[in-house]
Write a protein that holds these residues in place. Sequence first.
Motif, PDB file in Angstrom:
ATOM      1  N   LYS A 215      -4.240  -0.024  -7.459  1.00  0.00           N
ATOM      2  CA  LYS A 215      -4.956   0.470  -6.283  1.00  0.00           C
ATOM      3  C   LYS A 215      -6.356  -0.118  -6.148  1.00  0.00           C
ATOM      4  O   LYS A 215      -6.821  -0.395  -5.035  1.00  0.00           O
ATOM      5  CB  LYS A 215      -5.058   2.006  -6.343  1.00  0.00           C
TER       6      LYS A 215
ATOM      7  N   ASP B  63      -3.858   2.998 -11.204  1.00  0.00           N
ATOM      8  CA  ASP B  63      -5.257   2.783 -10.806  1.00  0.00           C
ATOM      9  C   ASP B  63      -5.570   1.299 -10.697  1.00  0.00           C
ATOM     10  O   ASP B  63      -6.322   0.873  -9.812  1.00  0.00           O
ATOM     11  CB  ASP B  63      -6.201   3.445 -11.815  1.00  0.00           C
TER      12      ASP B  63
ATOM     13  N   SER C 271       1.890   6.632  -6.882  1.00  0.00           N
ATOM     14  CA  SER C 271       0.781   7.505  -7.266  1.00  0.00           C
ATOM     15  C   SER C 271       1.111   8.976  -7.036  1.00  0.00           C
ATOM     16  O   SER C 271       0.798   9.836  -7.860  1.00  0.00           O
ATOM     17  CB  SER C 271      -0.469   7.114  -6.472  1.00  0.00           C
TER      18      SER C 271
ATOM     19  N   ASN D  28      -7.099   1.602   4.910  1.00  0.00           N
ATOM     20  CA  ASN D  28      -7.495   1.542   3.500  1.00  0.00           C
ATOM     21  C   ASN D  28      -8.995   1.775   3.309  1.00  0.00           C
ATOM     22  O   ASN D  28      -9.555   1.431   2.260  1.00  0.00           O
ATOM     23  CB  ASN D  28      -7.100   0.186   2.910  1.00  0.00           C
TER      24      ASN D  28
ATOM     25  N   ILE E 125       2.529   1.653  -3.500  1.00  0.00           N
ATOM     26  CA  ILE E 125       1.587   2.128  -4.519  1.00  0.00           C
ATOM     27  C   ILE E 125       1.250   3.601  -4.304  1.00  0.00           C
ATOM     28  O   ILE E 125       1.145   4.377  -5.267  1.00  0.00           O
ATOM     29  CB  ILE E 125       0.310   1.263  -4.506  1.00  0.00           C
ATOM     30  N   ASN E 126       1.094   4.009  -3.047  1.00  0.00           N
ATOM     31  CA  ASN E 126       0.809   5.418  -2.761  1.00  0.00           C
ATOM     32  C   ASN E 126       1.964   6.317  -3.186  1.00  0.00           C
ATOM     33  O   ASN E 126       1.749   7.420  -3.718  1.00  0.00           O
ATOM     34  CB  ASN E 126       0.523   5.606  -1.270  1.00  0.00           C
TER      35      ASN E 126
ATOM     36  N   ASN F 244       0.828  -1.204   0.000  1.00  0.00           N
ATOM     37  CA  ASN F 244       0.000   0.000   0.000  1.00  0.00           C
ATOM     38  C   ASN F 244       0.867   1.260   0.000  1.00  0.00           C
ATOM     39  O   ASN F 244       0.596   2.223  -0.731  1.00  0.00           O
ATOM     40  CB  ASN F 244      -0.912  -0.009   1.227  1.00  0.00           C
TER      41      ASN F 244
END
Length: 247
Positions: free
Chosen positions: A181, A178, A131, A245, A127-128, A124
């Motif tokens: 996520k 995307d 992003s 999340n 990925i953040n 997580n």
Amino acid sequence: MENYSVLSDLQLTCTDLKTLIKSSENLQTNLQKHEENFNNLQESLSVASRRLAPLQSLSIASKALETRINRAVSPALVLIDGFKISESLQRKLVSISTKLLGQKSENRRLRLLIKYVDCVDKLNIAINLISQEGGPAIQRLQEVVEFLSRTKATDQFRTHRLRETLVTLKALYETEVDSMKFDGLLDEALLNLQDEFEGILLQLRHHNIGVQVDDGDGEMMGVVELGTDLDVEVLRRISETLAANDC
């Protein structure tokens, strides 16, 4: 006799003067040659300096260009590393999931679940970061590619390689972020954690059916939810991850 001696002295003096004058003339000639040499050397240095000035400017411009390219490439490299880390964590999640399916020991299964939660948390975060940092990194790389294409400041091969990297990275970012996520392994892992959380709670309730505790006054209290420290730890970790999340 005395007159002869004086004349002889005068002749010697005259000879010495001529020698001194000759030496002086030679010295002056040598000094003139040295002066000419110094003048020539000074002129050579001046010419060399004038010739080196454009080279120095070119060197400074080259260093400035390298700095500009490195400032654009460094965030792109970090972004690529982020994708690699994300891919590695996803492979690890799949591996742990496979082990969970085949694990019969409840204690070992709970420990695997903690590793699974750790991996989900790290994925997580990765990925953040992708992003958040991906857009600015691609923008900086695009700006330097456009600058190099417009000014011809470096060789075409280098510009071509940077442009290829930009196109690939931009396509990867736009299609994968995307998906990672919302439709990828992270989303699936969060759903699995929800199921595991509910399963552990149901299992604890099932184990505690009919278990009652004396309140100390001879009266029996209601059913008490019991669980090991490991059960509690796993439930806590899963609940924190799900809450982080928005699950």
